[in-house]
Design a protein around this motif. Structure first.
Motif, PDB file in Angstrom:
ATOM      1  N   LEU A  79     -19.793  49.541  14.505  1.00 37.32           N
ATOM      2  CA  LEU A  79     -19.881  47.864  14.715  1.00 37.32           C
ATOM      3  C   LEU A  79     -19.320  47.401  15.877  1.00 37.32           C
ATOM      4  O   LEU A  79     -19.682  46.642  16.503  1.00 37.32           O
ATOM      5  CB  LEU A  79     -19.826  47.349  13.363  1.00 37.32           C
ATOM      6  CG  LEU A  79     -20.319  45.827  13.306  1.00 37.32           C
ATOM      7  CD1 LEU A  79     -21.706  45.504  13.896  1.00 37.32           C
ATOM      8  CD2 LEU A  79     -19.853  45.169  11.954  1.00 37.32           C
ATOM      9  N   GLY A  80     -17.790  47.741  15.665  1.00 39.81           N
ATOM     10  CA  GLY A  80     -16.954  47.205  16.628  1.00 39.81           C
ATOM     11  C   GLY A  80     -15.762  47.703  16.455  1.00 39.81           C
ATOM     12  O   GLY A  80     -15.104  48.468  15.356  1.00 39.81           O
ATOM     13  N   GLU A  81     -14.631  47.071  17.103  1.00 42.44           N
ATOM     14  CA  GLU A  81     -13.092  47.325  16.905  1.00 42.44           C
ATOM     15  C   GLU A  81     -12.414  46.124  17.088  1.00 42.44           C
ATOM     16  O   GLU A  81     -12.787  45.038  17.829  1.00 42.44           O
ATOM     17  CB  GLU A  81     -12.708  48.387  17.941  1.00 42.44           C
ATOM     18  CG  GLU A  81     -13.000  47.901  19.205  1.00 42.44           C
ATOM     19  CD  GLU A  81     -12.701  49.131  20.464  1.00 42.44           C
ATOM     20  OE1 GLU A  81     -11.767  49.072  21.052  1.00 42.44           O
ATOM     21  OE2 GLU A  81     -13.584  50.017  20.376  1.00 42.44           O
ATOM     22  N   ALA A  82     -11.314  46.060  16.695  1.00 40.67           N
ATOM     23  CA  ALA A  82     -10.279  44.990  16.818  1.00 40.67           C
ATOM     24  C   ALA A  82      -8.891  45.551  16.662  1.00 40.67           C
ATOM     25  O   ALA A  82      -8.499  46.300  15.916  1.00 40.67           O
ATOM     26  CB  ALA A  82     -10.197  44.032  15.802  1.00 40.67           C
ATOM     27  N   PHE A  93      -0.697  35.055   9.215  1.00 42.17           N
ATOM     28  CA  PHE A  93      -1.944  34.245   9.224  1.00 42.17           C
ATOM     29  C   PHE A  93      -2.685  34.086  10.305  1.00 42.17           C
ATOM     30  O   PHE A  93      -3.988  34.251  10.497  1.00 42.17           O
ATOM     31  CB  PHE A  93      -1.815  33.060   8.319  1.00 42.17           C
ATOM     32  CG  PHE A  93      -1.574  33.504   6.892  1.00 42.17           C
ATOM     33  CD1 PHE A  93      -2.420  33.963   5.944  1.00 42.17           C
ATOM     34  CD2 PHE A  93      -0.278  33.266   6.198  1.00 42.17           C
ATOM     35  CE1 PHE A  93      -2.302  34.286   4.839  1.00 42.17           C
ATOM     36  CE2 PHE A  93      -0.121  33.553   4.803  1.00 42.17           C
ATOM     37  CZ  PHE A  93      -1.174  34.022   4.249  1.00 42.17           C
ATOM     38  N   PRO A  94      -1.814  33.555  11.549  1.00 43.52           N
ATOM     39  CA  PRO A  94      -2.689  33.384  12.610  1.00 43.52           C
ATOM     40  C   PRO A  94      -3.361  34.565  13.403  1.00 43.52           C
ATOM     41  O   PRO A  94      -4.623  34.765  13.679  1.00 43.52           O
ATOM     42  CB  PRO A  94      -1.702  32.916  13.717  1.00 43.52           C
ATOM     43  CG  PRO A  94      -0.475  32.368  12.963  1.00 43.52           C
ATOM     44  CD  PRO A  94      -0.577  33.045  11.671  1.00 43.52           C
ATOM     45  N   VAL A  95      -2.725  35.876  13.132  1.00 44.10           N
ATOM     46  CA  VAL A  95      -3.271  37.159  13.469  1.00 44.10           C
ATOM     47  C   VAL A  95      -4.408  37.631  12.705  1.00 44.10           C
ATOM     48  O   VAL A  95      -5.717  37.875  12.913  1.00 44.10           O
ATOM     49  CB  VAL A  95      -2.256  38.131  13.600  1.00 44.10           C
ATOM     50  CG1 VAL A  95      -2.993  39.623  13.964  1.00 44.10           C
ATOM     51  CG2 VAL A  95      -1.254  37.931  14.675  1.00 44.10           C
ATOM     52  N   LEU A  96      -4.148  37.171  11.279  1.00 44.12           N
ATOM     53  CA  LEU A  96      -5.541  37.414  10.458  1.00 44.12           C
ATOM     54  C   LEU A  96      -6.613  36.425  10.723  1.00 44.12           C
ATOM     55  O   LEU A  96      -7.704  36.960  10.688  1.00 44.12           O
ATOM     56  CB  LEU A  96      -5.044  37.251   8.946  1.00 44.12           C
ATOM     57  CG  LEU A  96      -6.209  37.221   8.010  1.00 44.12           C
ATOM     58  CD1 LEU A  96      -6.514  38.748   7.677  1.00 44.12           C
ATOM     59  CD2 LEU A  96      -5.221  36.985   6.529  1.00 44.12           C
ATOM     60  N   ALA A  97      -6.572  35.127  11.022  1.00 46.05           N
ATOM     61  CA  ALA A  97      -7.434  34.405  11.155  1.00 46.05           C
ATOM     62  C   ALA A  97      -8.295  34.841  12.392  1.00 46.05           C
ATOM     63  O   ALA A  97      -9.337  34.747  12.510  1.00 46.05           O
ATOM     64  CB  ALA A  97      -6.819  33.032  11.577  1.00 46.05           C
ATOM     65  N   ALA A  98      -7.633  35.177  13.701  1.00 50.21           N
ATOM     66  CA  ALA A  98      -8.253  35.618  14.778  1.00 50.21           C
ATOM     67  C   ALA A  98      -8.842  37.185  14.537  1.00 50.21           C
ATOM     68  O   ALA A  98     -10.040  37.278  14.945  1.00 50.21           O
ATOM     69  CB  ALA A  98      -7.059  35.977  15.739  1.00 50.21           C
ATOM     70  N   LEU A  99      -8.323  37.881  13.823  1.00 52.07           N
ATOM     71  CA  LEU A  99      -9.087  39.128  13.483  1.00 52.07           C
ATOM     72  C   LEU A  99     -10.250  38.863  12.616  1.00 52.07           C
ATOM     73  O   LEU A  99     -11.359  39.533  12.747  1.00 52.07           O
ATOM     74  CB  LEU A  99      -7.903  39.870  12.502  1.00 52.07           C
ATOM     75  CG  LEU A  99      -8.702  41.145  12.068  1.00 52.07           C
ATOM     76  CD1 LEU A  99      -9.155  42.283  13.159  1.00 52.07           C
ATOM     77  CD2 LEU A  99      -7.525  42.033  11.231  1.00 52.07           C
ATOM     78  N   LEU A 104     -16.174  38.634  12.382  1.00 49.40           N
ATOM     79  CA  LEU A 104     -17.366  37.788  12.175  1.00 49.40           C
ATOM     80  C   LEU A 104     -18.300  37.855  13.267  1.00 49.40           C
ATOM     81  O   LEU A 104     -19.435  38.181  13.234  1.00 49.40           O
ATOM     82  CB  LEU A 104     -17.019  36.474  11.649  1.00 49.40           C
ATOM     83  CG  LEU A 104     -16.444  36.483  10.356  1.00 49.40           C
ATOM     84  CD1 LEU A 104     -16.089  34.739  10.034  1.00 49.40           C
ATOM     85  CD2 LEU A 104     -17.474  36.616   9.049  1.00 49.40           C
ATOM     86  N   GLU A 105     -17.799  37.870  14.459  1.00 46.46           N
ATOM     87  CA  GLU A 105     -18.305  37.863  15.676  1.00 46.46           C
ATOM     88  C   GLU A 105     -19.498  39.252  15.935  1.00 46.46           C
ATOM     89  O   GLU A 105     -20.495  39.312  16.360  1.00 46.46           O
ATOM     90  CB  GLU A 105     -17.667  37.622  16.995  1.00 46.46           C
ATOM     91  CG  GLU A 105     -17.566  36.217  16.973  1.00 46.46           C
ATOM     92  CD  GLU A 105     -16.119  36.034  18.042  1.00 46.46           C
ATOM     93  OE1 GLU A 105     -15.893  36.987  18.715  1.00 46.46           O
ATOM     94  OE2 GLU A 105     -15.582  34.901  18.204  1.00 46.46           O
ATOM     95  N   GLN A 106     -18.663  40.273  15.366  1.00 48.04           N
ATOM     96  CA  GLN A 106     -19.084  41.644  15.459  1.00 48.04           C
ATOM     97  C   GLN A 106     -20.305  41.882  14.304  1.00 48.04           C
ATOM     98  O   GLN A 106     -21.252  42.723  14.465  1.00 48.04           O
ATOM     99  CB  GLN A 106     -18.176  42.696  15.502  1.00 48.04           C
ATOM    100  CG  GLN A 106     -17.095  42.693  16.243  1.00 48.04           C
ATOM    101  CD  GLN A 106     -16.055  43.481  16.345  1.00 48.04           C
ATOM    102  OE1 GLN A 106     -16.145  44.562  15.301  1.00 48.04           O
ATOM    103  NE2 GLN A 106     -15.253  43.496  17.150  1.00 48.04           N
TER     104      GLN A 106
END
Length: 106
Positions: A79-82, A93-99, A104-106
């Motif tokens: 589906l995708g990668e991060a 938490f900021p990295v978790l939010a961005a992740l 969700l976009e993928q």
């Protein structure tokens, strides 16, 4: 004898499975050679119709993301990668939010 029902690899054996038993559920952990190449086949067999996003830090991704992605794509699962920055700073938490947004976009 090893803990949690694990057994040592026999000569010529390429993998072993440890069954983790928890109240109300259990799951296997497979240890061995060639597992990244067989990940797509194994996941497709265990979870028909699944889609997979791979989350990794940059160090691990440099070594294993391409072959894992290829295995997942071969079975229509990718589906995708991060990829996050290695180290403790990524455990926030900021990295978790961005992740979460990326996934969700993928």
């Amino acid at each position: 004898m090893m803990r949690d029902g694990a057994t040592a690899l026999a000569e010529g054996q390429s993998e072993t499975t440890i069954e983790v038993k928890l109240p109300g559920r259990s799951y296997p952990i497979v240890i061995g050679e060639g597992l990244i190449a067989s990940a797509g086949r194994r996941i497709a067999a265990a979870l028909p119709g699944a889609r997979c996003a791979v989350v990794s830090d940059a160090n691990v991704a440099a070594l294993y993301l391409a072959p894992l992605k290829a295995s997942l794509e071969q079975h229509g699962l990718f589906l995708g990668e991060a990829v996050v920055t290695p180290g403790e700073a990524s455990k926030s938490f900021p990295v978790l939010a961005a992740l979460s947004e990326t996934l969700l976009e993928q």
